[in-house]
Design a protein around this motif. Structure first.
Motif, PDB file in Angstrom:
ATOM      1  N   GLU A 185       6.011  18.218  -1.300  1.00 43.39           N
ATOM      2  CA  GLU A 185       4.891  18.749  -0.507  1.00 43.39           C
ATOM      3  C   GLU A 185       4.227  17.684   0.359  1.00 43.39           C
ATOM      4  O   GLU A 185       3.400  18.007   1.206  1.00 43.39           O
ATOM      5  CB  GLU A 185       3.855  19.388  -1.429  1.00 43.39           C
ATOM      6  CG  GLU A 185       4.407  20.613  -2.138  1.00 43.39           C
ATOM      7  CD  GLU A 185       3.365  21.320  -2.977  1.00 43.39           C
ATOM      8  OE1 GLU A 185       2.166  21.050  -2.822  1.00 43.39           O
ATOM      9  OE2 GLU A 185       3.767  22.148  -3.803  1.00 43.39           O
ATOM     10  N   PHE A 186       4.566  16.420   0.128  1.00 45.58           N
ATOM     11  CA  PHE A 186       4.029  15.328   0.939  1.00 45.58           C
ATOM     12  C   PHE A 186       5.001  14.155   0.865  1.00 45.58           C
ATOM     13  O   PHE A 186       5.982  14.190   0.130  1.00 45.58           O
ATOM     14  CB  PHE A 186       2.619  14.914   0.475  1.00 45.58           C
ATOM     15  CG  PHE A 186       2.581  14.287  -0.895  1.00 45.58           C
ATOM     16  CD1 PHE A 186       2.606  12.908  -1.049  1.00 45.58           C
ATOM     17  CD2 PHE A 186       2.510  15.076  -2.048  1.00 45.58           C
ATOM     18  CE1 PHE A 186       2.570  12.328  -2.307  1.00 45.58           C
ATOM     19  CE2 PHE A 186       2.473  14.511  -3.307  1.00 45.58           C
ATOM     20  CZ  PHE A 186       2.502  13.131  -3.436  1.00 45.58           C
TER      21      PHE A 186
ATOM     22  N   GLU B 115       8.418  -0.379   3.573  1.00 45.82           N
ATOM     23  CA  GLU B 115       9.310  -0.679   2.459  1.00 45.82           C
ATOM     24  C   GLU B 115      10.074   0.552   1.979  1.00 45.82           C
ATOM     25  O   GLU B 115      11.213   0.442   1.557  1.00 45.82           O
ATOM     26  CB  GLU B 115       8.509  -1.253   1.285  1.00 45.82           C
ATOM     27  CG  GLU B 115       7.729  -2.493   1.623  1.00 45.82           C
ATOM     28  CD  GLU B 115       8.507  -3.764   1.413  1.00 45.82           C
ATOM     29  OE1 GLU B 115       9.313  -3.813   0.479  1.00 45.82           O
ATOM     30  OE2 GLU B 115       8.295  -4.698   2.192  1.00 45.82           O
ATOM     31  N   GLN B 116       9.402   1.707   2.018  1.00 41.76           N
ATOM     32  CA  GLN B 116      10.031   2.912   1.458  1.00 41.76           C
ATOM     33  C   GLN B 116       9.295   4.150   1.952  1.00 41.76           C
ATOM     34  O   GLN B 116       8.079   4.136   2.119  1.00 41.76           O
ATOM     35  CB  GLN B 116       9.948   2.841  -0.066  1.00 41.76           C
ATOM     36  CG  GLN B 116      10.689   3.923  -0.804  1.00 41.76           C
ATOM     37  CD  GLN B 116      10.585   3.721  -2.304  1.00 41.76           C
ATOM     38  OE1 GLN B 116       9.487   3.561  -2.834  1.00 41.76           O
ATOM     39  NE2 GLN B 116      11.718   3.710  -2.995  1.00 41.76           N
ATOM     40  N   ILE B 117      10.058   5.221   2.177  1.00 44.19           N
ATOM     41  CA  ILE B 117       9.490   6.543   2.463  1.00 44.19           C
ATOM     42  C   ILE B 117      10.145   7.496   1.473  1.00 44.19           C
ATOM     43  O   ILE B 117      11.361   7.639   1.450  1.00 44.19           O
ATOM     44  CB  ILE B 117       9.747   6.992   3.914  1.00 44.19           C
ATOM     45  CG1 ILE B 117       9.109   6.016   4.901  1.00 44.19           C
ATOM     46  CG2 ILE B 117       9.218   8.410   4.121  1.00 44.19           C
ATOM     47  CD1 ILE B 117       9.426   6.292   6.358  1.00 44.19           C
TER      48      ILE B 117
ATOM     49  N   LEU C 229       0.852  -1.194   0.000  1.00 43.80           N
ATOM     50  CA  LEU C 229       0.000   0.000   0.000  1.00 43.80           C
ATOM     51  C   LEU C 229       0.884   1.237   0.000  1.00 43.80           C
ATOM     52  O   LEU C 229       1.837   1.334   0.769  1.00 43.80           O
ATOM     53  CB  LEU C 229      -0.890   0.008   1.255  1.00 43.80           C
ATOM     54  CG  LEU C 229      -1.764   1.248   1.472  1.00 43.80           C
ATOM     55  CD1 LEU C 229      -2.814   1.387   0.371  1.00 43.80           C
ATOM     56  CD2 LEU C 229      -2.432   1.186   2.841  1.00 43.80           C
ATOM     57  N   GLU C 230       0.550   2.192  -0.882  1.00 40.72           N
ATOM     58  CA  GLU C 230       1.227   3.496  -0.875  1.00 40.72           C
ATOM     59  C   GLU C 230       0.298   4.500  -0.211  1.00 40.72           C
ATOM     60  O   GLU C 230      -0.860   4.649  -0.613  1.00 40.72           O
ATOM     61  CB  GLU C 230       1.548   3.946  -2.297  1.00 40.72           C
ATOM     62  CG  GLU C 230       2.278   5.278  -2.317  1.00 40.72           C
ATOM     63  CD  GLU C 230       2.704   5.692  -3.714  1.00 40.72           C
ATOM     64  OE1 GLU C 230       3.745   5.208  -4.171  1.00 40.72           O
ATOM     65  OE2 GLU C 230       1.956   6.470  -4.336  1.00 40.72           O
ATOM     66  N   VAL C 231       0.805   5.168   0.824  1.00 40.28           N
ATOM     67  CA  VAL C 231       0.019   6.140   1.589  1.00 40.28           C
ATOM     68  C   VAL C 231       0.676   7.502   1.452  1.00 40.28           C
ATOM     69  O   VAL C 231       1.883   7.640   1.644  1.00 40.28           O
ATOM     70  CB  VAL C 231      -0.041   5.751   3.089  1.00 40.28           C
ATOM     71  CG1 VAL C 231      -0.938   6.708   3.852  1.00 40.28           C
ATOM     72  CG2 VAL C 231      -0.513   4.318   3.259  1.00 40.28           C
ATOM     73  N   TRP C 232      -0.107   8.507   1.099  1.00 36.55           N
ATOM     74  CA  TRP C 232       0.393   9.872   1.005  1.00 36.55           C
ATOM     75  C   TRP C 232       0.112  10.578   2.314  1.00 36.55           C
ATOM     76  O   TRP C 232      -1.042  10.672   2.749  1.00 36.55           O
ATOM     77  CB  TRP C 232      -0.262  10.608  -0.147  1.00 36.55           C
ATOM     78  CG  TRP C 232       0.117  10.079  -1.494  1.00 36.55           C
ATOM     79  CD1 TRP C 232       0.985   9.055  -1.776  1.00 36.55           C
ATOM     80  CD2 TRP C 232      -0.351  10.540  -2.745  1.00 36.55           C
ATOM     81  NE1 TRP C 232       1.082   8.863  -3.118  1.00 36.55           N
ATOM     82  CE2 TRP C 232       0.264   9.761  -3.753  1.00 36.55           C
ATOM     83  CE3 TRP C 232      -1.239  11.533  -3.127  1.00 36.55           C
ATOM     84  CZ2 TRP C 232       0.016   9.951  -5.105  1.00 36.55           C
ATOM     85  CZ3 TRP C 232      -1.483  11.723  -4.476  1.00 36.55           C
ATOM     86  CH2 TRP C 232      -0.854  10.938  -5.445  1.00 36.55           C
ATOM     87  N   LEU C 233       1.179  11.076   2.947  1.00 41.03           N
ATOM     88  CA  LEU C 233       1.074  11.720   4.257  1.00 41.03           C
ATOM     89  C   LEU C 233       1.711  13.104   4.226  1.00 41.03           C
ATOM     90  O   LEU C 233       2.684  13.339   3.505  1.00 41.03           O
ATOM     91  CB  LEU C 233       1.805  10.879   5.315  1.00 41.03           C
ATOM     92  CG  LEU C 233       1.220   9.494   5.608  1.00 41.03           C
ATOM     93  CD1 LEU C 233       2.212   8.673   6.409  1.00 41.03           C
ATOM     94  CD2 LEU C 233      -0.104   9.617   6.322  1.00 41.03           C
ATOM     95  N   ASP C 234       1.173  13.982   5.062  1.00 37.12           N
ATOM     96  CA  ASP C 234       1.726  15.327   5.206  1.00 37.12           C
ATOM     97  C   ASP C 234       3.041  15.276   5.977  1.00 37.12           C
ATOM     98  O   ASP C 234       3.281  14.350   6.753  1.00 37.12           O
ATOM     99  CB  ASP C 234       0.737  16.218   5.980  1.00 37.12           C
ATOM    100  CG  ASP C 234      -0.532  16.496   5.202  1.00 37.12           C
ATOM    101  OD1 ASP C 234      -0.436  16.750   3.986  1.00 37.12           O
ATOM    102  OD2 ASP C 234      -1.621  16.460   5.814  1.00 37.12           O
ATOM    103  N   PRO C 235       3.893  16.312   5.779  1.00 34.46           N
ATOM    104  CA  PRO C 235       5.102  16.416   6.605  1.00 34.46           C
ATOM    105  C   PRO C 235       4.729  16.704   8.054  1.00 34.46           C
ATOM    106  O   PRO C 235       3.587  17.052   8.356  1.00 34.46           O
ATOM    107  CB  PRO C 235       5.866  17.585   5.988  1.00 34.46           C
ATOM    108  CG  PRO C 235       4.975  18.230   4.998  1.00 34.46           C
ATOM    109  CD  PRO C 235       3.776  17.365   4.794  1.00 34.46           C
ATOM    110  N   GLY C 236       5.694  16.566   8.944  1.00 34.30           N
ATOM    111  CA  GLY C 236       5.462  16.837  10.361  1.00 34.30           C
ATOM    112  C   GLY C 236       4.965  15.599  11.086  1.00 34.30           C
ATOM    113  O   GLY C 236       5.463  14.488  10.852  1.00 34.30           O
ATOM    114  N   GLU C 237       3.997  15.794  11.957  1.00 40.79           N
ATOM    115  CA  GLU C 237       3.504  14.708  12.804  1.00 40.79           C
ATOM    116  C   GLU C 237       3.057  13.468  12.027  1.00 40.79           C
ATOM    117  O   GLU C 237       3.414  12.351  12.427  1.00 40.79           O
ATOM    118  CB  GLU C 237       2.366  15.216  13.708  1.00 40.79           C
ATOM    119  CG  GLU C 237       1.977  14.207  14.763  1.00 40.79           C
ATOM    120  CD  GLU C 237       0.886  14.704  15.699  1.00 40.79           C
ATOM    121  OE1 GLU C 237       0.753  14.113  16.765  1.00 40.79           O
ATOM    122  OE2 GLU C 237       0.163  15.668  15.345  1.00 40.79           O
ATOM    123  N   PRO C 238       2.315  13.583  10.913  1.00 45.27           N
ATOM    124  CA  PRO C 238       1.897  12.366  10.209  1.00 45.27           C
ATOM    125  C   PRO C 238       3.058  11.471   9.777  1.00 45.27           C
ATOM    126  O   PRO C 238       3.050  10.272  10.060  1.00 45.27           O
ATOM    127  CB  PRO C 238       1.118  12.901   9.005  1.00 45.27           C
ATOM    128  CG  PRO C 238       0.563  14.203   9.476  1.00 45.27           C
ATOM    129  CD  PRO C 238       1.662  14.779  10.341  1.00 45.27           C
TER     130      PRO C 238
END
Length: 85
Positions: A70-71, A63-65, A38-47
């Motif tokens: 911007e995300f 697996e990868q970040i 699963l690929e999840v798009w998350l905001d910077p910072g706390e998420p």
């Protein structure tokens, strides 16, 4: 060298606060087949600081970040077998 991992599904959680983004990610992973990515798009910072660590504690493989400016794109794999506690 960056390896391109093709996700089986994608979840856009930009703008979703913690811990709701973790809960939604976990629910989606639970509906996926074992071994799926699963690929999840998350905001910077706390998420991006909290969600990967929380998923690891639940037994999911990160697996990868990837920093996409911007995300962040987080690739997480559902275990082939359910982790036993």
């Amino acid at each position: 060298m960056t390896t391109h991992l093709q996700p089986d599904d994608q979840l856009d959680l930009r703008g979703t606060p913690c811990p709701l983004n973790f809960v939604r990610t976990k629910l989606r992973l639970e509906r996926m087949t074992p071994g799926a990515l699963l690929e999840v798009w998350l905001d910077p910072g706390e998420p991006i600081e909290q969600v990967p660590d929380s998923l690891r504690m639940e037994g999911y493989g990160i697996e990868q970040i990837e920093d996409r400016s911007e995300f962040f794109a987080l690739k997480v794999r559902r275990p082939a077998a359910t982790p036993s506690e």
